[in-house]
Design a protein around this motif. Structure first.
Motif, PDB file in Angstrom:
ATOM      1  N   TRP A  75     -22.175 -26.499 -14.796  1.00 55.14           N
ATOM      2  CA  TRP A  75     -23.432 -27.153 -14.421  1.00 55.14           C
ATOM      3  C   TRP A  75     -24.221 -26.282 -13.447  1.00 55.14           C
ATOM      4  CZ3 TRP A  75     -24.968 -28.819  -9.550  1.00 55.14           C
ATOM      5  CH2 TRP A  75     -26.168 -29.537  -9.524  1.00 55.14           C
ATOM      6  N   LEU A  76     -23.503 -25.703 -12.478  1.00 53.82           N
ATOM      7  CA  LEU A  76     -24.146 -24.855 -11.488  1.00 53.82           C
ATOM      8  C   LEU A  76     -24.754 -23.611 -12.131  1.00 53.82           C
ATOM      9  CD1 LEU A  76     -24.612 -24.739  -8.432  1.00 53.82           C
ATOM     10  CD2 LEU A  76     -22.525 -23.382  -8.257  1.00 53.82           C
ATOM     11  N   MET A  77     -24.051 -23.016 -13.088  1.00 50.75           N
ATOM     12  CA  MET A  77     -24.551 -21.832 -13.767  1.00 50.75           C
ATOM     13  C   MET A  77     -25.776 -22.159 -14.620  1.00 50.75           C
ATOM     14  SD  MET A  77     -22.767 -19.322 -12.871  1.00 50.75           S
ATOM     15  CE  MET A  77     -21.294 -19.136 -11.919  1.00 50.75           C
ATOM     16  N   LYS A  78     -25.807 -23.345 -15.211  1.00 51.92           N
ATOM     17  CA  LYS A  78     -26.961 -23.729 -16.028  1.00 51.92           C
ATOM     18  C   LYS A  78     -28.213 -23.933 -15.186  1.00 51.92           C
ATOM     19  CE  LYS A  78     -25.023 -25.753 -20.141  1.00 51.92           C
ATOM     20  NZ  LYS A  78     -25.011 -26.935 -21.004  1.00 51.92           N
ATOM     21  N   GLN A  79     -28.055 -24.199 -13.902  1.00 42.49           N
ATOM     22  CA  GLN A  79     -29.205 -24.394 -13.038  1.00 42.49           C
ATOM     23  C   GLN A  79     -29.995 -23.091 -12.858  1.00 42.49           C
ATOM     24  OE1 GLN A  79     -30.016 -27.526 -12.121  1.00 42.49           O
ATOM     25  NE2 GLN A  79     -28.212 -28.023 -13.359  1.00 42.49           N
ATOM     26  N   ASP A  80     -29.295 -21.963 -12.959  1.00 49.22           N
ATOM     27  CA  ASP A  80     -29.948 -20.660 -12.838  1.00 49.22           C
ATOM     28  C   ASP A  80     -30.417 -20.236 -14.226  1.00 49.22           C
ATOM     29  OD1 ASP A  80     -30.851 -18.202 -12.051  1.00 49.22           O
ATOM     30  OD2 ASP A  80     -28.864 -17.305 -11.860  1.00 49.22           O
ATOM     31  N   ARG A  81     -31.679 -20.371 -14.501  1.00 51.67           N
ATOM     32  CA  ARG A  81     -32.216 -20.101 -15.838  1.00 51.67           C
ATOM     33  C   ARG A  81     -32.190 -18.621 -16.207  1.00 51.67           C
ATOM     34  NH1 ARG A  81     -31.492 -24.721 -18.010  1.00 51.67           N
ATOM     35  NH2 ARG A  81     -32.658 -26.387 -17.046  1.00 51.67           N
ATOM     36  N   ARG A  82     -32.278 -17.756 -15.244  1.00 51.86           N
ATOM     37  CA  ARG A  82     -32.354 -16.326 -15.549  1.00 51.86           C
ATOM     38  C   ARG A  82     -30.994 -15.730 -15.915  1.00 51.86           C
ATOM     39  NH1 ARG A  82     -34.260 -13.725 -10.549  1.00 51.86           N
ATOM     40  NH2 ARG A  82     -33.254 -15.507  -9.600  1.00 51.86           N
ATOM     41  N   LYS A  83     -29.948 -16.071 -15.171  1.00 50.95           N
ATOM     42  CA  LYS A  83     -28.653 -15.447 -15.394  1.00 50.95           C
ATOM     43  C   LYS A  83     -27.582 -16.465 -15.766  1.00 50.95           C
ATOM     44  CE  LYS A  83     -29.575 -11.727 -12.177  1.00 50.95           C
ATOM     45  NZ  LYS A  83     -29.188 -11.061 -10.961  1.00 50.95           N
ATOM     46  N   GLY A  84     -27.986 -17.633 -16.162  1.00 48.35           N
ATOM     47  CA  GLY A  84     -27.052 -18.710 -16.452  1.00 48.35           C
ATOM     48  C   GLY A  84     -26.042 -18.371 -17.537  1.00 48.35           C
ATOM     49  N   ILE A  85     -26.473 -17.672 -18.579  1.00 50.47           N
ATOM     50  CA  ILE A  85     -25.574 -17.378 -19.694  1.00 50.47           C
ATOM     51  C   ILE A  85     -24.446 -16.447 -19.266  1.00 50.47           C
ATOM     52  CG2 ILE A  85     -26.920 -15.473 -20.647  1.00 50.47           C
ATOM     53  CD1 ILE A  85     -25.116 -18.135 -22.700  1.00 50.47           C
ATOM     54  N   TRP A  86     -24.749 -15.462 -18.431  1.00 50.83           N
ATOM     55  CA  TRP A  86     -23.702 -14.547 -17.967  1.00 50.83           C
ATOM     56  C   TRP A  86     -22.695 -15.272 -17.083  1.00 50.83           C
ATOM     57  CZ3 TRP A  86     -22.363 -10.370 -20.235  1.00 50.83           C
ATOM     58  CH2 TRP A  86     -23.299  -9.638 -20.945  1.00 50.83           C
ATOM     59  N   GLY A  87     -23.180 -16.175 -16.272  1.00 48.67           N
ATOM     60  CA  GLY A  87     -22.282 -16.957 -15.420  1.00 48.67           C
ATOM     61  C   GLY A  87     -21.352 -17.824 -16.238  1.00 48.67           C
ATOM     62  N   ILE A  88     -21.900 -18.450 -17.280  1.00 49.69           N
ATOM     63  CA  ILE A  88     -21.079 -19.300 -18.142  1.00 49.69           C
ATOM     64  C   ILE A  88     -20.039 -18.464 -18.882  1.00 49.69           C
ATOM     65  CG2 ILE A  88     -21.135 -20.761 -20.200  1.00 49.69           C
ATOM     66  CD1 ILE A  88     -23.796 -21.866 -19.153  1.00 49.69           C
ATOM     67  N   ILE A  89     -20.418 -17.295 -19.348  1.00 47.50           N
ATOM     68  CA  ILE A  89     -19.461 -16.410 -20.029  1.00 47.50           C
ATOM     69  C   ILE A  89     -18.339 -16.007 -19.079  1.00 47.50           C
ATOM     70  CG2 ILE A  89     -19.184 -14.103 -21.054  1.00 47.50           C
ATOM     71  CD1 ILE A  89     -22.009 -14.496 -22.271  1.00 47.50           C
ATOM     72  N   ILE A  90     -18.693 -15.638 -17.865  1.00 46.00           N
ATOM     73  CA  ILE A  90     -17.685 -15.228 -16.884  1.00 46.00           C
ATOM     74  C   ILE A  90     -16.761 -16.389 -16.530  1.00 46.00           C
ATOM     75  CG2 ILE A  90     -17.367 -14.475 -14.487  1.00 46.00           C
ATOM     76  CD1 ILE A  90     -19.910 -12.738 -14.908  1.00 46.00           C
ATOM     77  N   VAL A  91     -17.327 -17.560 -16.303  1.00 49.76           N
ATOM     78  CA  VAL A  91     -16.506 -18.737 -15.986  1.00 49.76           C
ATOM     79  C   VAL A  91     -15.572 -19.058 -17.154  1.00 49.76           C
ATOM     80  CG1 VAL A  91     -16.583 -21.233 -15.584  1.00 49.76           C
ATOM     81  CG2 VAL A  91     -18.078 -19.725 -14.299  1.00 49.76           C
ATOM     82  N   THR A  92     -16.078 -18.968 -18.374  1.00 50.32           N
ATOM     83  CA  THR A  92     -15.248 -19.242 -19.552  1.00 50.32           C
ATOM     84  C   THR A  92     -14.087 -18.263 -19.643  1.00 50.32           C
ATOM     85  OG1 THR A  92     -17.189 -20.097 -20.714  1.00 50.32           O
ATOM     86  CG2 THR A  92     -15.287 -19.503 -22.060  1.00 50.32           C
ATOM     87  N   LEU A  93     -14.346 -16.991 -19.422  1.00 49.37           N
ATOM     88  CA  LEU A  93     -13.269 -15.992 -19.452  1.00 49.37           C
ATOM     89  C   LEU A  93     -12.242 -16.243 -18.349  1.00 49.37           C
ATOM     90  CD1 LEU A  93     -15.292 -12.740 -20.241  1.00 49.37           C
ATOM     91  CD2 LEU A  93     -13.788 -14.030 -21.779  1.00 49.37           C
ATOM     92  N   LEU A  94     -12.727 -16.599 -17.167  1.00 50.73           N
ATOM     93  CA  LEU A  94     -11.803 -16.905 -16.067  1.00 50.73           C
ATOM     94  C   LEU A  94     -10.955 -18.134 -16.372  1.00 50.73           C
ATOM     95  CD1 LEU A  94     -14.088 -16.236 -12.976  1.00 50.73           C
ATOM     96  CD2 LEU A  94     -12.118 -14.883 -13.717  1.00 50.73           C
ATOM     97  N   VAL A  95     -11.548 -19.137 -16.991  1.00 49.14           N
ATOM     98  CA  VAL A  95     -10.802 -20.348 -17.349  1.00 49.14           C
ATOM     99  C   VAL A  95      -9.729 -20.027 -18.376  1.00 49.14           C
ATOM    100  CG1 VAL A  95     -11.007 -22.561 -18.563  1.00 49.14           C
ATOM    101  CG2 VAL A  95     -12.607 -21.970 -16.752  1.00 49.14           C
ATOM    102  N   ILE A  96     -10.074 -19.250 -19.376  1.00 49.85           N
ATOM    103  CA  ILE A  96      -9.096 -18.873 -20.401  1.00 49.85           C
ATOM    104  C   ILE A  96      -7.939 -18.103 -19.762  1.00 49.85           C
ATOM    105  CG2 ILE A  96      -8.724 -17.410 -22.444  1.00 49.85           C
ATOM    106  CD1 ILE A  96     -11.609 -18.218 -23.291  1.00 49.85           C
ATOM    107  N   GLY A  97      -8.260 -17.163 -18.889  1.00 48.33           N
ATOM    108  CA  GLY A  97      -7.212 -16.405 -18.200  1.00 48.33           C
ATOM    109  C   GLY A  97      -6.347 -17.293 -17.309  1.00 48.33           C
ATOM    110  N   ALA A  98      -6.966 -18.240 -16.618  1.00 54.82           N
ATOM    111  CA  ALA A  98      -6.219 -19.133 -15.728  1.00 54.82           C
ATOM    112  C   ALA A  98      -5.294 -20.055 -16.518  1.00 54.82           C
ATOM    113  CB  ALA A  98      -7.175 -19.949 -14.877  1.00 54.82           C
ATOM    114  N   VAL A  99      -5.771 -20.579 -17.626  1.00 54.05           N
ATOM    115  CA  VAL A  99      -4.930 -21.453 -18.452  1.00 54.05           C
ATOM    116  C   VAL A  99      -3.761 -20.653 -19.027  1.00 54.05           C
ATOM    117  CG1 VAL A  99      -4.869 -22.789 -20.603  1.00 54.05           C
ATOM    118  CG2 VAL A  99      -6.738 -23.112 -18.975  1.00 54.05           C
ATOM    119  N   PHE A 100      -4.023 -19.445 -19.487  1.00 55.92           N
ATOM    120  CA  PHE A 100      -2.949 -18.597 -20.013  1.00 55.92           C
ATOM    121  C   PHE A 100      -1.898 -18.324 -18.932  1.00 55.92           C
ATOM    122  CE2 PHE A 100      -1.190 -14.311 -20.651  1.00 55.92           C
ATOM    123  CZ  PHE A 100      -0.525 -14.517 -21.848  1.00 55.92           C
ATOM    124  N   ALA A 101      -2.350 -17.984 -17.733  1.00 55.62           N
ATOM    125  CA  ALA A 101      -1.420 -17.706 -16.635  1.00 55.62           C
ATOM    126  C   ALA A 101      -0.641 -18.956 -16.236  1.00 55.62           C
ATOM    127  CB  ALA A 101      -2.181 -17.157 -15.436  1.00 55.62           C
TER     128      ALA A 101
END
Length: 77
Positions: free
Chosen positions: A22-48
């Motif tokens: 939600w926080l990343m979507k608030q930033d219209r300019r760089k929101g997509i990169w933030g969501i991609i990074i958060v998604t990758l971090l979540v996948i890594g955290a779940v795997f670990a």
């Protein structure tokens, strides 16, 4: 996964992830990169987390088996 892992994921991780997205979507300019990074971090955290849970359960079972072997009385002469 053990119950504790599921508890952590449902109570802490899911709301945190939702908030971060939600926080990343608030930033219209760089929101997509933030969501991609958060998604990758979540996948890594779940795997670990899954891997650590499997190792913890395996170690617990080995220690339990060793403890049972020590408590078994040997043959008496």
């Amino acid at each position: 996964m053990t119950g504790t892992s599921w508890f952590f994921i449902l109570i802490f991780a899911v709301p945190l992830i939702a908030f971060l997205i939600w926080l990343m979507k608030q930033d219209r300019r760089k929101g997509i990169w933030g969501i991609i990074i958060v998604t990758l971090l979540v996948i890594g955290a779940v795997f670990a987390s899954v891997r650590a849970s499997k190792n913890a359960v395996q170690n617990f079972e080995e220690r339990k088996k060793e403890s049972q072997e020590k408590n078994v009385p040997g043959p008496t002469p």
